[in-house]
Design a protein around this motif. Sequence first.
Motif, PDB file in Angstrom:
ATOM      1  N   ARG A  91      -4.473 -73.533 -15.383  1.00  0.00           N
ATOM      2  CA  ARG A  91      -3.965 -73.263 -16.726  1.00  0.00           C
ATOM      3  C   ARG A  91      -2.404 -72.769 -16.683  1.00  0.00           C
TER       4      ARG A  91
ATOM      5  N   ARG B  63      -0.064 -75.607 -15.730  1.00  0.00           N
ATOM      6  CA  ARG B  63       0.370 -76.340 -16.484  1.00  0.00           C
ATOM      7  C   ARG B  63       1.228 -75.882 -17.664  1.00  0.00           C
ATOM      8  N   ASN B  64       0.995 -74.517 -17.987  1.00  0.00           N
ATOM      9  CA  ASN B  64       1.746 -73.835 -18.971  1.00  0.00           C
ATOM     10  C   ASN B  64       2.106 -72.412 -18.673  1.00  0.00           C
TER      11      ASN B  64
ATOM     12  N   LYS C 277       4.148 -68.963 -18.707  1.00  0.00           N
ATOM     13  CA  LYS C 277       5.035 -68.137 -19.744  1.00  0.00           C
ATOM     14  C   LYS C 277       6.306 -67.866 -19.182  1.00  0.00           C
TER      15      LYS C 277
ATOM     16  N   SER D  89       8.603 -68.482 -15.183  1.00  0.00           N
ATOM     17  CA  SER D  89       8.743 -68.808 -13.869  1.00  0.00           C
ATOM     18  C   SER D  89       9.696 -68.182 -13.168  1.00  0.00           C
TER      19      SER D  89
ATOM     20  N   GLN E  39       1.465 -65.959 -16.829  1.00  0.00           N
ATOM     21  CA  GLN E  39       0.727 -65.940 -17.986  1.00  0.00           C
ATOM     22  C   GLN E  39       0.488 -64.482 -18.442  1.00  0.00           C
TER      23      GLN E  39
END
Length: 118
Positions: free
Chosen positions: A36, A39-40, A42, A44, A57
Motif C-alpha cells: 500500500r 502504491r500510494n 504520502k 517520497s 505513509q
Amino acid sequence: MLSRNTLPKNDAKLLWTNHVIRKMVFYRLSQSRIKRILRNPKRSEVGIATGTIALMQPEPKTKKPSEVWLMYQRVGKKKRIITAWRYPGKSPVREAIPIPHDILEELESEGFSSVKNR
C-alpha cells in the motif's frame, strides 16, 4: 503479524530482502501494508543509500503520531524492497525526488495542477 505461511515471496514485480522481512516482523508490518505504501505514498524522498527511493505513509488516527517508511531500489523492471521501519512522530521533510521541468509543465498543461516538486 507475519508467520511462516505469510512471509512475502518474490514475484514478477517485487523482490524482498531478508532484511525487510526481519524488519516487518519487528515493527509488525504486513506485506499488504508495504504494498500500500508503494502504491500510494504520502511523501517520497531520495533514499540515504545510493540509487534508492524512500516512501512514507503516516499511521492513520493513532494517539501518538508515527510514520511507516520503506526504502526500495529499481532492478530492471522490478523493485527490490530493501528495508521498512516505523518512525515515531513526524519526520522532517528532506529532499524530494526531482521531477524534470518539462514533465511538470506537461502535467500542469493537462490539468494536473496538484503536481508539485516539493
